[in-house]
Design a protein around this motif. Structure first.
Motif, mmCIF file in Angstrom:
data_model
loop_
_atom_site.group_PDB
_atom_site.id
_atom_site.type_symbol
_atom_site.label_atom_id
_atom_site.label_comp_id
_atom_site.label_asym_id
_atom_site.label_seq_id
_atom_site.Cartn_x
_atom_site.Cartn_y
_atom_site.Cartn_z
ATOM 1 N N THR A 197 64.309 -100.582 13.347
ATOM 2 C CA THR A 197 63.758 -99.873 13.369
ATOM 3 C C THR A 197 63.637 -98.584 14.500
ATOM 4 N N GLN A 251 59.701 -93.797 14.921
ATOM 5 C CA GLN A 251 58.299 -94.690 13.079
ATOM 6 C C GLN A 251 57.380 -95.706 14.477
ATOM 7 N N GLU A 293 61.092 -102.616 6.206
ATOM 8 C CA GLU A 293 61.414 -101.249 5.544
ATOM 9 C C GLU A 293 60.200 -101.016 6.028
ATOM 10 N N ALA A 352 60.497 -97.123 7.472
ATOM 11 C CA ALA A 352 60.525 -95.863 6.117
ATOM 12 C C ALA A 352 58.969 -95.932 5.406
ATOM 13 N N GLN A 360 56.718 -92.884 7.044
ATOM 14 C CA GLN A 360 56.905 -92.011 7.643
ATOM 15 C C GLN A 360 56.897 -91.089 6.640
#
Length: 385
Positions: free
Chosen positions: A163, A167, A309, A312, A315
């Motif tokens: 990470t 993010q 996760e 991701a 985003q």
């Protein structure tokens, strides 16, 4: 085990102006917000027969009896779970109205965390019962404020899953964009990802713009029984699923076997099963955002994505208005105000009523809201109009 699904509803909401210097006591702010919530529900103060004040605040049930002249207060309680207290209070209120102990329970919050030293988060955390272990063994090494406590979790997540700070920045920037649509938000200046990356480090890896606000203001809601809510002034917003969960090693973060999992992971399956809904049915989510990392971690623990996760997942506009899962449409603790998460509940009720103004999620019918306590306590509620 019995179910609380649909047995209680949020029937009134109220907020004061949020600011950095109200010039008022937290009690006065609570009273204003409470009167607004009572009026919104179409009630009078004398209809309130239950109240759950904030456990580590400076206002108690007797203050509401004195100020509102409540003739028949039959239920009061506190739920000392830090930022998870609000939803734990909603759960307790539903239990009370469902079994007939009370008819209308007031849940208020008032803070002068920006202008009053006693209301600041760092001071409050140090007086929580679960802070004893940290106070004895970690504070002498500099573990004093929440940013220092949670930085360990964020760094561990980065080391295990890759990470990135960018993010986390995506979360902060998105929530700021939503705050710009809210006339009652403290932060009114746009923020870019570069702004986030250039903000100073508070406790590595958390930057200034990863951290929530200190703020003044008040918020309140009314919880009523499902039966009584049918004839009230506003469209009732029913609580379809609600639960709380406590992390392993609840008194200290650094000693738990998995620093990247919160009590939310225990509460979420219970709330979803009680509500009988799937993740894909959630139209809008108000996620407790004391720090940007805590939003990412909760999205994983809630089951919107797998552990690791979250970076991701946030985003490509997924959590923005118009995205797959709009998050913190009011600006949250990061950009609207820090009301221990009660402003998150108020916003979700507005969304499900269709009263969220420029930030309205079209055709929002089912929403989720979370609370997060100081050492990792989690609370989850799923609401439906």
């Amino acid at each position: 085990m019995g179910t609380l699904s649909g047995n209680g509803a949020i029937t009134g909401i109220g907020e004061t102006e949020y600011s950095r210097n109200s010039g008022r006591s937290s009690t006065a702010l609570q009273m204003e917000a409470s009167l607004k919530a009572i009026s919104d529900a179409g009630l009078s103060p004398k209809d309130i027969d239950g109240v759950i004040p904030y456990a580590t605040g400076d206002t108690v049930a007797e203050d509401f009896i004195t100020n509102f002249g409540l003739p028949d207060l039959r239920f009061s309680a506190t739920t000392p779970l830090g930022g998870a207290s609000v939803l734990a209070s909603v759960q307790a209120a539903i239990c009370a109205v469902d079994c007939g102990v009370a008819n209308h329970v007031l849940i208020p919050i008032g803070r002068n965390g920006a202008s009053g030293v006693g209301g600041r988060i760092g001071n409050r955390v140090q007086h929580l019962p679960q802070f004893r272990v940290v106070g004895e063994f970690e504070m002498p090494l500099g573990q004093i404020a929440p940013a220092q406590l949670y930085a360990h979790m964020a760094r561990r997540h980065m080391e295990i899953y890759g990470t990135t700070s960018e993010q986390l920045g995506e979360i902060a920037v998105t929530i700021r964009q939503h705050a710009l649509l809210n006339d009652n938000a403290i932060m009114t200046k746009p923020m870019t990802l570069d702004d986030h990356q250039n903000s100073r480090i508070i406790s590595d890896p958390l930057r200034l713009n990863d951290c929530c606000l200190e703020s003044d203001g008040g918020a309140a809601i009314i919880v009523s029984s499902a039966e009584r809510s049918k004839d009230m002034a506003q469209t009732p917003i029913y609580v379809m699923g609600i639960a709380e969960g406590h992390p392993d090693s609840p008194s200290t973060i650094t000693q738990r076997p998995d620093m990247t999992t919160l009590g939310t992971a225990k509460a979420a399956p219970v709330a979803f099963e009680m509500a009988g809904v799937k993740h894909s049915e959630i139209d809008v989510a108000e996620i407790y955002d004391c720090f940007s990392y805590i939003v990412l971690c909760q999205l994983e623990d809630l089951g919107f994505c797998k552990k690791g996760e979250g970076g991701a997942f946030v985003q490509d506009g997924r959590i923005r208005l118009g995205g797959e899962l709009p998050v913190n449409t009011h600006g949250g603790l990061l950009s609207q105000a820090h009301m221990i998460g009660l402003n998150h509940v108020v916003e979700l009720v507005k969304q499900l009523r269709g009263q969220a103004g420029r930030a309205q999620v079209q055709d929002a019918e089912i929403g989720l809201v979370t609370g997060y306590g100081d050492m990792g306590d989690g609370a989850v509620a799923i609401l439906r109009r």
